[in-house]
Design a protein around this motif. Structure first.
Motif, PDB file in Angstrom:
ATOM      1  N   SER A 174       0.932  -1.171  -0.008  1.00 19.81           N
ATOM      2  CA  SER A 174       0.087  -0.017   0.099  1.00 19.81           C
ATOM      3  C   SER A 174       0.734   1.377   0.150  1.00 19.81           C
ATOM      4  N   SER A 175       2.126   1.253   0.221  1.00 22.12           N
ATOM      5  CA  SER A 175       3.168   2.260   0.463  1.00 22.12           C
ATOM      6  C   SER A 175       3.122   2.758  -1.092  1.00 22.12           C
ATOM      7  N   ALA A 176       2.502   2.072  -2.094  1.00 23.94           N
ATOM      8  CA  ALA A 176       2.799   2.600  -3.604  1.00 23.94           C
ATOM      9  C   ALA A 176       1.757   3.518  -3.825  1.00 23.94           C
ATOM     10  N   ILE A 177       0.732   3.743  -2.974  1.00 21.41           N
ATOM     11  CA  ILE A 177      -0.315   4.793  -3.235  1.00 21.41           C
ATOM     12  C   ILE A 177       0.294   6.010  -3.207  1.00 21.41           C
ATOM     13  N   PHE A 178       1.303   6.313  -2.533  1.00 20.90           N
ATOM     14  CA  PHE A 178       2.180   7.725  -2.508  1.00 20.90           C
ATOM     15  C   PHE A 178       2.834   7.838  -3.766  1.00 20.90           C
ATOM     16  N   LEU A 179       3.265   6.778  -4.590  1.00 23.46           N
ATOM     17  CA  LEU A 179       3.809   6.941  -5.674  1.00 23.46           C
ATOM     18  C   LEU A 179       2.751   7.227  -6.766  1.00 23.46           C
ATOM     19  N   ILE A 180       1.535   6.782  -6.730  1.00 27.14           N
ATOM     20  CA  ILE A 180       0.549   7.082  -7.605  1.00 27.14           C
ATOM     21  C   ILE A 180       0.245   8.659  -7.287  1.00 27.14           C
ATOM     22  N   ILE A 181       0.366   9.032  -6.058  1.00 33.80           N
ATOM     23  CA  ILE A 181       0.085  10.485  -5.926  1.00 33.80           C
ATOM     24  C   ILE A 181       1.282  11.396  -6.628  1.00 33.80           C
ATOM     25  N   LYS A 182       2.153  11.017  -6.425  1.00 39.13           N
ATOM     26  CA  LYS A 182       3.510  11.550  -7.036  1.00 39.13           C
ATOM     27  C   LYS A 182       3.432  11.637  -8.387  1.00 39.13           C
ATOM     28  N   LEU A 183       3.099  10.626  -9.290  1.00 35.86           N
ATOM     29  CA  LEU A 183       2.957  10.366 -10.526  1.00 35.86           C
ATOM     30  C   LEU A 183       1.784  11.364 -10.922  1.00 35.86           C
ATOM     31  N   LEU A 184       0.614  11.575 -10.481  1.00 41.29           N
ATOM     32  CA  LEU A 184      -0.492  12.147 -10.585  1.00 41.29           C
ATOM     33  C   LEU A 184      -0.077  13.786 -10.365  1.00 41.29           C
ATOM     34  N   TYR A 185       0.641  14.145  -9.398  1.00 42.58           N
ATOM     35  CA  TYR A 185       1.093  15.415  -9.120  1.00 42.58           C
ATOM     36  C   TYR A 185       2.024  16.124 -10.118  1.00 42.58           C
TER      37      TYR A 185
END
Length: 504
Positions: A174-185
């Motif tokens: 679930s730590s990969a969710i912040f990667l998704i937020i980074k890519l969307l950012y």
């Protein structure tokens, strides 16, 4: 007739429970451990940038974010507090879970999760101190989601350890969710909108709490007529009083079976005395569990490796900045690579469960032949898992110590495998080594006490940045030596098994 009518809905409910539980763990429970990806976004949004002597955004792209140790220390402190809260609060929350049941515990988790995501959603660079409250709340809410989901393994008796380790692997992923937020950012979606979206998922958590989870606990072993969630409204004995009465009766029957089994399997008074000595934590007493040597060395096993993982995650961004010499393109690339490897935690963890379940059958058969309790076989079946986990962490820590940037790809792989085995093995060991009625409290106590050790990560970070002038080599060597203590636990289990064999 009613049992046949209930069989279909109950089966569908159990499948829905295990699948939605996996989704909940993989998407919401361990978000805080994607901290490295989020720090990149927070720095881009200028959080704590006013503490820097020279604003980092005024330098060239190759040195951006890299020359402000005060800003890095703030982010390190936030992660230290969040990871500490993630562990330390598990004990009181485990107590609440044991005493008040699943529904109450999950409502607390939803409140913390919603509050945390809302705080980040309304924050800005000017209100950066709000993060000190938001991320500890997010960490505590996430670990409580995991804690209430671990009992789902009780629905699938023979595959109990596999499901427990699978959920722990999902927690890591679930730590990969912040990667998704980074890519969307990077594609234009603001940090605030992303966290507003996360906040809206609280509605889904509420639906799952009332329709797919029990109000109390899922017992083990599972009664044949057990019902919960949506199907409990169709069951004759769905009232709270009946549920509690049934659970009490099942627990009494289970204890009687265990006692009769132990009496039947005890070959001699000597073996009985040895079993009593080596199984002092079996007692029904929670105090007896936490004061046992078995618990102490398991705590050392968990704490020594957990400190490495927390320190690595919390300081990865400054480390990458140093190894990449401030090149933010490289830092972003390696940050993404680290976050992507975390996704594979859900695939790595079940292998630990397969290892535990497979070896447990072998040792149970051996225990029956030699005539000592299956509980000893269950306990000894954790030996390979504990040993492999320690070896993985030792390899990871050695690679993390070598200051070669390209080697960090391999370090990331070892880190996610090691961490998946660590937490899955921790939960599985506690379920096998201690009475199930104390699981929440013992699991919480282990996490709480290991949290005290994890607090060392912040002074270690300050020590590296200060007296060591950014060179972590000597600290890393000291931590590698500390990691060697994790081998004591499997060694003692192996010695206990051999000693038991000699008594027969």
């Amino acid at each position: 007739m009613l049992n046949n009518f209930m069989a279909g809905p109950q089966l569908s409910l159990r499948v829905a429970t295990v699948l939605t539980g996996l989704l909940e763990c993989i998407a919401f429970s361990g978000l805080i451990f994607g901290w490295t990806s989020l720090v990149f976004v927070l720095k881009s949004d200028h959080y704590f940038e006013d503490l820097c002597e020279q604003p980092v955004n005024q330098t060239s792209n190759t040195t951006r974010h890299s020359e402000c140790s005060t800003q890095d220390s703030k982010f390190s402190l936030i992660f230290t507090l969040a990871s500490f809260s993630n562990n330390f609060m598990t004990f009181p929350l485990g107590y609440i879970f044991d005493r008040l049941g699943t529904t109450v515990a999950r409502l607390i988790a939803i409140f913390l999760y919603s509050g945390a995501t809302l705080l980040v959603a309304v924050s800005s660079a000017g209100t950066a101190p709000m993060l000190f409250a938001a991320f500890p709340m997010l960490a505590v809410g996430g670990i409580l989601f995991l804690l209430t989901n671990l009992q789902v393994g009780n629905l699938f008796g023979k595959h109990r350890s596999t499901i427990i380790t699978l959920y722990n692997g999902a927690f890591d992923s679930s730590s990969a969710i912040f990667l998704i937020i980074k890519l969307l950012y990077e594609r234009g979606l603001t940090l605030q909108i992303s966290f507003f979206i996360l906040c809206t998922f609280s509605i889904w958590h509420l639906i799952r709490t009332f329709f797919l989870m029990p109000r109390g606990h899922i017992p083990f072993p599972l009664p044949s007529n057990y019902s919960y969630g949506a199907t409990s409204f169709l069951s004759i004995d769905c009232s709270r009083g009946a549920d509690r009465s049934q659970e009490t009766k099942d627990e009494e029957v289970r204890k009687e079976k265990v006692e009769l089994s132990q009496e039947a399997n005890a070959p001699s008074p000597d073996v009985q005395q040895e079993t009593a000595r080596t199984d002092k934590s079996d007692p029904r007493s929670f105090r007896g569990c936490v004061l046992s040597w078995r618990f102490f060395w398991h705590l050392v096993w968990l704490s020594s490796m957990q400190l490495w993982h927390y320190l690595f995650i919390g300081t990865l961004n400054p480390m990458l900045n140093s190894l990449a010499r401030g090149n933010q393109h490289l830092v972003s690339t390696y940050t993404n690579a680290f976050a992507i490897t975390q996704l594979f935690g859900v695939l790595c963890a079940p292998w630990n469960g397969f290892l535990l379940d497979g070896i447990k059958k072998k040792f149970q058969q051996e225990a029956r032949k030699k005539g000592f309790p299956e509980s000893m076989a269950d306990l000894h079946s954790t030996f390979p898992s504990l040993t492999v986990t320690s070896l993985l962490c030792l390899s990871f820590s050695i690679c993390a110590t070598i200051p070669i940037l390209k080697l960090q790809y391999f370090t990331f792989i070892l880190q996610v495998i090691s961490r998946s085995f660590l937490y899955g093995g921790n939960a599985a060991f506690i379920t096998l080594a201690f009475p199930s009625q104390h699981f929440g409290k013992i699991y919480g106590t282990a996490m709480m006490l290991s949290a005290l050790i994890s607090l060392l990560q912040f002074p270690i970070f300050i020590f590296i940045k200060g007296p060591l002038q950014g060179d972590p080599t000597y600290v890393n060597i000291g931590l590698i030596l500390f990691t060697l203590l994790s081998f004591v636990q499997p060694f003692l289990l192996s010695r206990q098994w051999r000693h038991q064999e000699k008594q027969v």
